[in-house]
Design an enzyme around this catalytic site. Sequence first.
Site, PDB file in Angstrom:
ATOM      1  N   ASP A   1      43.236  30.205  46.360  1.00 22.12           N
ATOM      2  CA  ASP A   1      44.120  30.873  47.467  1.00 22.12           C
ATOM      3  C   ASP A   1      44.510  30.202  48.574  1.00 22.12           C
ATOM      4  OD1 ASP A   1      44.610  33.768  48.366  1.00 22.12           O
ATOM      5  OD2 ASP A   1      43.298  33.447  49.887  1.00 22.12           O
TER       6      ASP A   1
ATOM      7  N   TYR B   1      35.866  44.303  55.871  1.00 28.27           N
ATOM      8  CA  TYR B   1      36.722  43.915  54.683  1.00 28.27           C
ATOM      9  C   TYR B   1      37.184  42.495  54.695  1.00 28.27           C
ATOM     10  CZ  TYR B   1      38.115  45.054  49.900  1.00 28.27           C
ATOM     11  OH  TYR B   1      38.289  45.061  48.676  1.00 28.27           O
ATOM     12  N   GLY B   2      36.884  41.966  53.589  1.00 26.79           N
ATOM     13  CA  GLY B   2      37.641  40.600  53.162  1.00 26.79           C
ATOM     14  C   GLY B   2      38.372  39.737  54.317  1.00 26.79           C
ATOM     15  N   GLY B   3      39.606  39.593  54.299  1.00 26.86           N
ATOM     16  CA  GLY B   3      40.153  38.868  55.317  1.00 26.86           C
ATOM     17  C   GLY B   3      40.278  39.266  56.506  1.00 26.86           C
TER      18      GLY B   3
ATOM     19  N   HIS C   1      48.892  29.172  51.898  1.00 22.96           N
ATOM     20  CA  HIS C   1      48.388  30.348  50.929  1.00 22.96           C
ATOM     21  C   HIS C   1      48.744  29.597  49.617  1.00 22.96           C
ATOM     22  CE1 HIS C   1      48.282  35.044  50.047  1.00 22.96           C
ATOM     23  NE2 HIS C   1      47.113  34.433  49.867  1.00 22.96           N
TER      24      HIS C   1
ATOM     25  N   CYS D   1      49.733  38.431  43.715  1.00 21.10           N
ATOM     26  CA  CYS D   1      50.746  37.970  43.069  1.00 21.10           C
ATOM     27  C   CYS D   1      50.476  37.224  41.756  1.00 21.10           C
ATOM     28  CB  CYS D   1      52.098  37.856  44.033  1.00 21.10           C
ATOM     29  SG  CYS D   1      52.597  39.253  44.879  1.00 21.10           S
ATOM     30  N   GLY D   2      49.132  36.863  41.871  1.00 18.28           N
ATOM     31  CA  GLY D   2      48.880  36.102  40.576  1.00 18.28           C
ATOM     32  C   GLY D   2      48.296  34.780  40.770  1.00 18.28           C
TER      33      GLY D   2
ATOM     34  N   ASN E   1      44.873  34.044  38.893  1.00 13.57           N
ATOM     35  CA  ASN E   1      45.256  34.307  37.588  1.00 13.57           C
ATOM     36  C   ASN E   1      45.904  32.839  37.049  1.00 13.57           C
ATOM     37  OD1 ASN E   1      44.786  36.816  35.870  1.00 13.57           O
ATOM     38  ND2 ASN E   1      44.998  37.110  37.914  1.00 13.57           N
TER      39      ASN E   1
ATOM     40  N   ARG F   1      37.398  43.852  44.808  1.00 11.69           N
ATOM     41  CA  ARG F   1      37.370  42.672  44.794  1.00 11.69           C
ATOM     42  C   ARG F   1      35.969  41.956  44.068  1.00 11.69           C
ATOM     43  NH1 ARG F   1      41.865  39.416  46.760  1.00 11.69           N
ATOM     44  NH2 ARG F   1      43.371  40.793  47.627  1.00 11.69           N
TER      45      ARG F   1
ATOM     46  N   ASN G   1      52.393  32.024  30.820  1.00 10.43           N
ATOM     47  CA  ASN G   1      53.099  31.062  32.178  1.00 10.43           C
ATOM     48  C   ASN G   1      52.867  29.410  31.992  1.00 10.43           C
ATOM     49  OD1 ASN G   1      53.580  33.529  33.395  1.00 10.43           O
ATOM     50  ND2 ASN G   1      51.563  33.839  34.592  1.00 10.43           N
TER      51      ASN G   1
ATOM     52  N   LYS H   1      41.363  33.886  55.769  1.00  4.63           N
ATOM     53  CA  LYS H   1      42.989  34.031  56.420  1.00  4.63           C
ATOM     54  C   LYS H   1      42.843  33.656  57.931  1.00  4.63           C
ATOM     55  CE  LYS H   1      43.894  34.786  52.436  1.00  4.63           C
ATOM     56  NZ  LYS H   1      44.610  35.569  51.428  1.00  4.63           N
TER      57      LYS H   1
ATOM     58  N   SER I   1      49.977  37.817  48.368  1.00  5.70           N
ATOM     59  CA  SER I   1      48.556  38.434  47.911  1.00  5.70           C
ATOM     60  C   SER I   1      48.807  39.410  46.738  1.00  5.70           C
ATOM     61  CB  SER I   1      48.250  39.293  49.201  1.00  5.70           C
ATOM     62  OG  SER I   1      48.054  38.542  50.396  1.00  5.70           O
TER      63      SER I   1
ATOM     64  N   GLY J   1      48.428  33.764  30.243  1.00  8.53           N
ATOM     65  CA  GLY J   1      48.280  32.549  29.441  1.00  8.53           C
ATOM     66  C   GLY J   1      49.562  32.001  29.104  1.00  8.53           C
TER      67      GLY J   1
ATOM     68  N   ARG K   1      43.308  44.310  54.154  1.00  9.71           N
ATOM     69  CA  ARG K   1      43.728  43.592  55.378  1.00  9.71           C
ATOM     70  C   ARG K   1      44.756  44.593  56.139  1.00  9.71           C
ATOM     71  NH1 ARG K   1      47.297  40.355  54.875  1.00  9.71           N
ATOM     72  NH2 ARG K   1      47.547  40.240  52.732  1.00  9.71           N
TER      73      ARG K   1
HETATM   74  P1  GTP Z   1      45.000  37.418  46.444  1.00  9.09           P
HETATM   75  O1  GTP Z   1      43.713  37.048  46.222  1.00  9.09           O
HETATM   76  O2  GTP Z   1      45.369  38.626  47.126  1.00  9.09           O
HETATM   77  O3  GTP Z   1      45.860  36.297  47.216  1.00  9.09           O
HETATM   78  O4  GTP Z   1      45.952  37.523  45.110  1.00  9.09           O
HETATM   79  P2  GTP Z   1      46.276  36.374  43.939  1.00  9.09           P
HETATM   80  O5  GTP Z   1      47.574  36.081  44.428  1.00  9.09           O
HETATM   81  O6  GTP Z   1      45.080  35.751  43.737  1.00  9.09           O
HETATM   82  O7  GTP Z   1      46.577  37.544  42.659  1.00  9.09           O
HETATM   83  P3  GTP Z   1      45.703  37.575  41.448  1.00  9.09           P
HETATM   84  O8  GTP Z   1      45.780  36.565  40.322  1.00  9.09           O
HETATM   85  O9  GTP Z   1      44.515  38.219  41.825  1.00  9.09           O
HETATM   86  O10 GTP Z   1      46.786  38.823  40.547  1.00  9.09           O
HETATM   87  C1  GTP Z   1      46.837  40.074  41.202  1.00  9.09           C
HETATM   88  C2  GTP Z   1      47.340  41.138  40.305  1.00  9.09           C
HETATM   89  O11 GTP Z   1      48.551  40.585  39.510  1.00  9.09           O
HETATM   90  C3  GTP Z   1      46.349  41.263  39.304  1.00  9.09           C
HETATM   91  O12 GTP Z   1      45.955  42.540  38.909  1.00  9.09           O
HETATM   92  C4  GTP Z   1      46.628  40.576  37.936  1.00  9.09           C
HETATM   93  O13 GTP Z   1      45.980  41.067  36.692  1.00  9.09           O
HETATM   94  C5  GTP Z   1      48.208  40.614  38.048  1.00  9.09           C
HETATM   95  N1  GTP Z   1      48.955  39.329  37.438  1.00  9.09           N
HETATM   96  C6  GTP Z   1      48.301  38.146  37.831  1.00  9.09           C
HETATM   97  N2  GTP Z   1      49.345  37.369  37.158  1.00  9.09           N
HETATM   98  C7  GTP Z   1      50.178  37.774  36.235  1.00  9.09           C
HETATM   99  C8  GTP Z   1      51.005  37.646  35.439  1.00  9.09           C
HETATM  100  O14 GTP Z   1      51.518  36.659  34.930  1.00  9.09           O
HETATM  101  N3  GTP Z   1      51.950  38.642  35.134  1.00  9.09           N
HETATM  102  C9  GTP Z   1      51.455  40.207  35.313  1.00  9.09           C
HETATM  103  N4  GTP Z   1      52.507  41.070  34.727  1.00  9.09           N
HETATM  104  N5  GTP Z   1      50.774  40.385  36.119  1.00  9.09           N
HETATM  105  C10 GTP Z   1      49.823  39.274  36.549  1.00  9.09           C
HETATM  106  C1  SPV Z   2      44.969  38.218  50.317  1.00  7.24           C
HETATM  107  O1  SPV Z   2      45.129  39.206  50.733  1.00  7.24           O
HETATM  108  O2  SPV Z   2      45.665  37.201  50.280  1.00  7.24           O
HETATM  109  C2  SPV Z   2      43.503  37.923  50.050  1.00  7.24           C
HETATM  110  C3  SPV Z   2      42.420  38.904  50.248  1.00  7.24           C
HETATM  111  O3  SPV Z   2      43.473  36.797  49.556  1.00  7.24           O
HETATM  112  S1  SPV Z   2      41.924  39.034  51.758  1.00  7.24           S
HETATM  113  O4  SPV Z   2      40.684  38.045  51.869  1.00  7.24           O
HETATM  114  O5  SPV Z   2      41.549  40.394  51.911  1.00  7.24           O
HETATM  115  O6  SPV Z   2      43.038  38.447  52.817  1.00  7.24           O
HETATM  116 MN    MN Z   3      45.472  35.538  49.251  1.00  8.61          MN
END
Ligand code: GTP
Ligand code: SPV
Ligand code: MN
Length: 607
Positions: free
Chosen positions: A287, A211-213, A240, A264-265, A268, A379, A507, A220, A262, A505, A71
Amino acid sequence: MNLDCIRHPRLREWIDENVAMCMPDDVVVCDGGHEEADRLAERMLRSGSFKRLEKRPNSFAVRSDPGDVARVENNTFICSRFREEAGPTNNWRDPQEMKGELRQRFFGCMRGRTMYVIPFSMGPVGGPLSQIGVELTDSVYVVLNMRIMTRMGEAVLKELDRDKPFVKCLHSVGYPLTLGRHELPWPCDSNNKYIVHFPEERSIWSYGSGYGGNALLGKKCYALRIASVMARDQGWLAEHMLILGITNPDGKKKYIAAAFPSACGKTNLAMLVPNLPGWKVETVGDDIAWLRWGDDGRLYAINPEYGFFGVAPGTSLKSNPNAMRSTEKNCIFTNVATTPDGDVWWEGIGGEPPAGLVDWLGEPYDPSKGKPAAHPNSRFTAPASQCPVIDQAWEDPRGVPISAILFGGRRAGTVPLVHEAMDWEHGVFMGSIVSSETTAAAAGAVGQLRRDPFAMLPFCGYNMGDYFHHWLRMGERSGVKHPRFYYVNWFRKGADGKFLWPGFGDNARVLKWIFERCDGAGEAVETPIGNVPAPGALDLDGLDLSPEAMAELLTVREDEWLADVPGIRAFFGSFHDGFPEELVARLDWLERRLRHPAAKRHRSAIA
Ligand code: GTP
Ligand code: SPV
Ligand code: MN
């Protein structure tokens, strides 16, 4: 399908205007079916843009232009009538002036190309919380990704026949195939990107990026920036946030929404496999959440999306097995590395890079260069229905009832693993002071601490002061049952610079405490910033973590928090008139508590 299938008069008019401006050779209305998708994927294979992945049925890898990988917040604009309506956190431009500038870019921008008309629904088609959009694009990559990320095609056209309102989304990669130009694997105009929103007329113009967003405009641009304005006007929330269902060993289930910036997890957490016997987490969304008060007074959330556009690096069978299984087939991978046997690879997928690896730039991978094989913002685009733990209610058009809302971010220090707000207003304050280290999801420096309230800094389509105000007013609705609010931080680091908390896990241990708190159980101690788990209240069974590390994770140091206060005050002060005084009063309250911690409040939950 051709344009004759469009019966919605205003839609047809808008398409005709844009055909006249963009001058495509051809216009195709997408039906969303399999044959259409196969045909388009074939085209991408022939042009050398897509590479078929032998190891994953109906899946493709694609490499973007190196200048178009994330983005672009500096090129993202909110063109409301007045600057004040966009607020200090958005780039504002006068709508008429911006349209003049854009028309020059869009003039003839689709020559030599096909314009695809993508009718799409955010949320289940026809649902009471769902909304429609139509994206006009000259990118086949966008069509194929939108097909995974949204419900698109004929069913939505039928909805439009009923004269439903729709958001106008115009997109071009900005690379017309005029004389002497040949097709590129990733056409774009990377030096002239514009991601532009006209909130009053509910329209989006995106130019120059694929790209993406920037380009999948349902995500977004619509579901957050435009929808946040619709939500303000209509009394709901566009956020978000991931949405998950969590079930305890007794079979009791709650839904939780969580806003993290973005990368930040969110993905996951949304699909985590709990490291706690008997507990289960299921995914509603990863998301975006649209939330509304239900007739029963509870806050209901839908996931307006249909797929995941997830961060690849760090995703493995160990860290996120459900994401790995979601990506076994019918997926598009962007900017990952590829293996000679037709599979994908990225940093953190598990194991050493295989021989013959080709990096995201298409070069043989050379570890001695010290550069990652996959781009940090590479991605996967995967159908949500393929997630092994997709929640049974994920397509319920009424949404799921939310018991708790979490905020989070990447903070190496200061912010404890989890703390709890006292009430709705304190929760809104918590959301308003979130700060996080920047990630590769947006172009620019990585790892820089910035304020990112509600993880919405880049996504709020209007003045954020008014946005906080809207959140406060939402909580004042009478007869409603407020969810509880929490602030989590999986990313606190120790003196050695390593993450203190194992994350992923584990968390679930924090989610369990939150679950119990929502049931009126779960012990907590009060600190100046809110409640943290009492000694022994977090289930650490089977976790190999030193007591010192655990103590540090839950420690609230007044001096560290006080160091944050001037930055928060300056941020609040950057909004002019109308900034909610409740939040300033809360900041004063926090500062007082930090300066004079009551004896009964503990410096640390454990120590
Ligand atoms: P967007 O799609 O950009 O909005 O991201 P998101 O908030 O869905 O983040 P995502 O779950 O894809 O995690 C982003 C990165 O952080 C990845 O490389 C993960 O492996 C890492 N990550 C996610 N959860 C954790 C966690 O609990 N601890 C750590 N250390 N890293 C994490
Ligand atoms: C983010 O950046 O928060 C995403 C990826 O989820 S994008 O769709 O490119 O905005
Ligand atoms: Mn996002």
